[in-house]
Design a protein around this motif. Sequence first.
Motif, PDB file in Angstrom:
ATOM      1  N   ARG A 120     -31.594 -18.506 -67.039  1.00 12.49           N
ATOM      2  CA  ARG A 120     -31.049 -19.777 -67.488  1.00 12.49           C
ATOM      3  C   ARG A 120     -32.038 -20.505 -68.390  1.00 12.49           C
ATOM      4  NH1 ARG A 120     -27.567 -23.120 -63.791  1.00 12.49           N
ATOM      5  NH2 ARG A 120     -26.357 -24.142 -65.383  1.00 12.49           N
ATOM      6  N   VAL A 121     -31.502 -21.108 -69.454  1.00 14.02           N
ATOM      7  CA  VAL A 121     -32.272 -21.913 -70.390  1.00 14.02           C
ATOM      8  C   VAL A 121     -31.633 -23.290 -70.404  1.00 14.02           C
ATOM      9  CG1 VAL A 121     -32.994 -22.187 -72.788  1.00 14.02           C
ATOM     10  CG2 VAL A 121     -32.838 -19.905 -71.790  1.00 14.02           C
ATOM     11  N   GLY A 122     -32.454 -24.311 -70.270  1.00 13.27           N
ATOM     12  CA  GLY A 122     -31.924 -25.675 -70.246  1.00 13.27           C
ATOM     13  C   GLY A 122     -31.369 -26.100 -71.593  1.00 13.27           C
ATOM     14  N   THR A 123     -30.316 -26.905 -71.551  1.00 11.56           N
ATOM     15  CA  THR A 123     -29.708 -27.435 -72.775  1.00 11.56           C
ATOM     16  C   THR A 123     -29.518 -28.937 -72.623  1.00 11.56           C
ATOM     17  OG1 THR A 123     -27.444 -27.130 -71.982  1.00 11.56           O
ATOM     18  CG2 THR A 123     -28.438 -25.290 -73.186  1.00 11.56           C
ATOM     19  N   THR A 124     -29.393 -29.614 -73.726  1.00  7.94           N
ATOM     20  CA  THR A 124     -29.147 -31.058 -73.695  1.00  7.94           C
ATOM     21  C   THR A 124     -27.656 -31.368 -73.717  1.00  7.94           C
ATOM     22  OG1 THR A 124     -29.306 -31.160 -76.105  1.00  7.94           O
ATOM     23  CG2 THR A 124     -31.320 -31.576 -74.849  1.00  7.94           C
ATOM     24  N   THR A 125     -26.828 -30.378 -74.013  1.00 11.01           N
ATOM     25  CA  THR A 125     -25.393 -30.604 -74.153  1.00 11.01           C
ATOM     26  C   THR A 125     -24.620 -30.391 -72.857  1.00 11.01           C
ATOM     27  OG1 THR A 125     -25.012 -28.311 -74.789  1.00 11.01           O
ATOM     28  CG2 THR A 125     -25.460 -29.888 -76.554  1.00 11.01           C
ATOM     29  N   GLY A 126     -25.247 -29.799 -71.864  1.00 14.86           N
ATOM     30  CA  GLY A 126     -24.549 -29.502 -70.619  1.00 14.86           C
ATOM     31  C   GLY A 126     -23.919 -28.124 -70.595  1.00 14.86           C
ATOM     32  N   ALA A 127     -24.003 -27.397 -71.681  1.00 10.05           N
ATOM     33  CA  ALA A 127     -23.479 -26.035 -71.716  1.00 10.05           C
ATOM     34  C   ALA A 127     -24.375 -25.137 -70.859  1.00 10.05           C
ATOM     35  CB  ALA A 127     -23.445 -25.514 -73.148  1.00 10.05           C
ATOM     36  N   LEU A 128     -23.794 -24.104 -70.288  1.00 13.24           N
ATOM     37  CA  LEU A 128     -24.568 -23.125 -69.536  1.00 13.24           C
ATOM     38  C   LEU A 128     -25.086 -22.095 -70.527  1.00 13.24           C
ATOM     39  CD1 LEU A 128     -22.199 -22.578 -66.496  1.00 13.24           C
ATOM     40  CD2 LEU A 128     -24.207 -24.035 -66.620  1.00 13.24           C
ATOM     41  N   ARG A 129     -26.397 -21.954 -70.607  1.00 19.86           N
ATOM     42  CA  ARG A 129     -26.994 -21.005 -71.547  1.00 19.86           C
ATOM     43  C   ARG A 129     -27.916 -20.075 -70.773  1.00 19.86           C
ATOM     44  NH1 ARG A 129     -28.923 -21.310 -77.413  1.00 19.86           N
ATOM     45  NH2 ARG A 129     -30.533 -19.722 -77.496  1.00 19.86           N
ATOM     46  N   PHE A 130     -27.687 -18.782 -70.933  1.00 20.08           N
ATOM     47  CA  PHE A 130     -28.495 -17.758 -70.276  1.00 20.08           C
ATOM     48  C   PHE A 130     -28.968 -16.774 -71.335  1.00 20.08           C
ATOM     49  CE2 PHE A 130     -25.796 -19.426 -66.967  1.00 20.08           C
ATOM     50  CZ  PHE A 130     -26.641 -19.501 -65.871  1.00 20.08           C
ATOM     51  N   GLU A 131     -30.223 -16.318 -71.219  1.00 20.13           N
ATOM     52  CA  GLU A 131     -30.794 -15.414 -72.216  1.00 20.13           C
ATOM     53  C   GLU A 131     -31.493 -14.230 -71.569  1.00 20.13           C
ATOM     54  OE1 GLU A 131     -33.328 -16.911 -75.297  1.00 20.13           O
ATOM     55  OE2 GLU A 131     -32.241 -18.808 -75.393  1.00 20.13           O
ATOM     56  N   ASN A 132     -31.456 -13.108 -72.267  1.00 19.16           N
ATOM     57  CA  ASN A 132     -32.291 -11.953 -71.970  1.00 19.16           C
ATOM     58  C   ASN A 132     -33.031 -11.671 -73.263  1.00 19.16           C
ATOM     59  OD1 ASN A 132     -33.315  -9.288 -71.814  1.00 19.16           O
ATOM     60  ND2 ASN A 132     -31.855  -8.803 -70.200  1.00 19.16           N
ATOM     61  N   LYS A 133     -34.303 -12.075 -73.328  1.00 21.57           N
ATOM     62  CA  LYS A 133     -35.064 -11.992 -74.580  1.00 21.57           C
ATOM     63  C   LYS A 133     -35.373 -10.557 -74.977  1.00 21.57           C
ATOM     64  CE  LYS A 133     -36.846 -16.597 -74.302  1.00 21.57           C
ATOM     65  NZ  LYS A 133     -37.970 -17.502 -74.347  1.00 21.57           N
ATOM     66  N   ASN A 134     -35.493  -9.642 -74.011  1.00 22.40           N
ATOM     67  CA  ASN A 134     -35.787  -8.247 -74.356  1.00 22.40           C
ATOM     68  C   ASN A 134     -34.650  -7.611 -75.142  1.00 22.40           C
ATOM     69  OD1 ASN A 134     -38.246  -8.366 -73.117  1.00 22.40           O
ATOM     70  ND2 ASN A 134     -37.539  -7.482 -71.203  1.00 22.40           N
ATOM     71  N   TYR A 135     -33.425  -7.891 -74.757  1.00 20.51           N
ATOM     72  CA  TYR A 135     -32.269  -7.313 -75.442  1.00 20.51           C
ATOM     73  C   TYR A 135     -31.679  -8.260 -76.476  1.00 20.51           C
ATOM     74  CZ  TYR A 135     -32.419  -3.627 -72.003  1.00 20.51           C
ATOM     75  OH  TYR A 135     -32.827  -2.573 -71.228  1.00 20.51           O
ATOM     76  N   GLY A 136     -32.093  -9.513 -76.452  1.00 18.93           N
ATOM     77  CA  GLY A 136     -31.572 -10.482 -77.412  1.00 18.93           C
ATOM     78  C   GLY A 136     -30.197 -11.014 -77.063  1.00 18.93           C
ATOM     79  N   LEU A 137     -29.792 -10.879 -75.812  1.00 23.36           N
ATOM     80  CA  LEU A 137     -28.475 -11.360 -75.406  1.00 23.36           C
ATOM     81  C   LEU A 137     -28.526 -12.837 -75.034  1.00 23.36           C
ATOM     82  CD1 LEU A 137     -27.181  -8.449 -73.169  1.00 23.36           C
ATOM     83  CD2 LEU A 137     -26.519  -8.984 -75.498  1.00 23.36           C
ATOM     84  N   ILE A 138     -27.529 -13.584 -75.478  1.00 21.09           N
ATOM     85  CA  ILE A 138     -27.402 -14.999 -75.130  1.00 21.09           C
ATOM     86  C   ILE A 138     -25.951 -15.232 -74.705  1.00 21.09           C
ATOM     87  CG2 ILE A 138     -27.498 -17.366 -75.963  1.00 21.09           C
ATOM     88  CD1 ILE A 138     -29.527 -16.428 -78.059  1.00 21.09           C
ATOM     89  N   TRP A 139     -25.774 -15.764 -73.501  1.00 20.01           N
ATOM     90  CA  TRP A 139     -24.448 -16.140 -73.014  1.00 20.01           C
ATOM     91  C   TRP A 139     -24.387 -17.660 -72.986  1.00 20.01           C
ATOM     92  CZ3 TRP A 139     -19.649 -14.718 -72.238  1.00 20.01           C
ATOM     93  CH2 TRP A 139     -18.839 -15.471 -71.413  1.00 20.01           C
ATOM     94  N   ILE A 140     -23.388 -18.214 -73.658  1.00 20.06           N
ATOM     95  CA  ILE A 140     -23.175 -19.653 -73.655  1.00 20.06           C
ATOM     96  C   ILE A 140     -21.808 -19.913 -73.048  1.00 20.06           C
ATOM     97  CG2 ILE A 140     -22.950 -21.736 -75.048  1.00 20.06           C
ATOM     98  CD1 ILE A 140     -24.777 -20.379 -77.115  1.00 20.06           C
ATOM     99  N   GLY A 141     -21.809 -20.671 -71.959  1.00 13.88           N
ATOM    100  CA  GLY A 141     -20.563 -21.011 -71.290  1.00 13.88           C
ATOM    101  C   GLY A 141     -20.282 -22.493 -71.398  1.00 13.88           C
ATOM    102  N   ILE A 142     -19.111 -22.807 -71.930  1.00 14.36           N
ATOM    103  CA  ILE A 142     -18.644 -24.193 -71.986  1.00 14.36           C
ATOM    104  C   ILE A 142     -17.331 -24.247 -71.215  1.00 14.36           C
ATOM    105  CG2 ILE A 142     -19.833 -24.697 -74.157  1.00 14.36           C
ATOM    106  CD1 ILE A 142     -17.210 -24.276 -75.630  1.00 14.36           C
ATOM    107  N   PRO A 143     -16.840 -25.426 -70.895  1.00 12.81           N
ATOM    108  CA  PRO A 143     -15.623 -25.491 -70.082  1.00 12.81           C
ATOM    109  C   PRO A 143     -14.411 -24.765 -70.675  1.00 12.81           C
ATOM    110  CG  PRO A 143     -16.683 -27.621 -70.090  1.00 12.81           C
ATOM    111  CD  PRO A 143     -17.441 -26.760 -71.056  1.00 12.81           C
ATOM    112  N   ALA A 144     -14.324 -24.665 -71.993  1.00 10.96           N
ATOM    113  CA  ALA A 144     -13.152 -24.053 -72.608  1.00 10.96           C
ATOM    114  C   ALA A 144     -13.279 -22.539 -72.785  1.00 10.96           C
ATOM    115  CB  ALA A 144     -12.877 -24.695 -73.965  1.00 10.96           C
TER     116      ALA A 144
END
Length: 180
Positions: A120-144
């Motif tokens: 998990r990576v903190g955000t100021t917008t409230g979105a859920l942001r998760f990263e795997n830096k080795n593979y470069g994957l970023i998951w961003i979850g918003i309510p919609a």
Amino acid sequence: MATPVKHLLAAGTFMLAALGLCAAPASAAPEKNHPKAADVVKKAQTKKSSKGKKAAAVVAAGAAGAAVAATVDEAEPDITDTKVTDYACELGNAITIYTNEKDDAHIALRWKKRLHRLERVGTTTGALRFENKNYGLIWIGIPAKGILLDSKLNRQLANECKNAEQSKPLVTAALDDKKS
């Protein structure tokens, strides 16, 4: 007076040759006038070769460390006792996210038959942001919806990812509110 100028020019040529800035080879340096010049050239060559060996050792150690880190990170995360959420994305892509109630700082994400651990990576917008830096994957979850990005290639892997809750039509929810 011409003799000191000769010595200065010869010394300058030698210094430039030792630094590799002059086209004249180091052997063309005036060893006749400076008997210690050969010693200086030998020391410079020894330093260069030892620095090259040290640099090669550092690169090899870094590569070995990266390989160890990659193998440690490549181990699939443990998904026992997790909540499973399936997402259907546009273009027929599918993502499964495994969350653990005890550890909200990490998720496991299944993408293209591979399980990745994201932090998990903190955000100021409230979105859920998760990263795997080795593979470069970023998951961003918003309510919609959710989005899967590849930060190494700077592109979207999956967009408009929605779970069963997000896929419900909004119109029926609005009508249910008016009936109550």
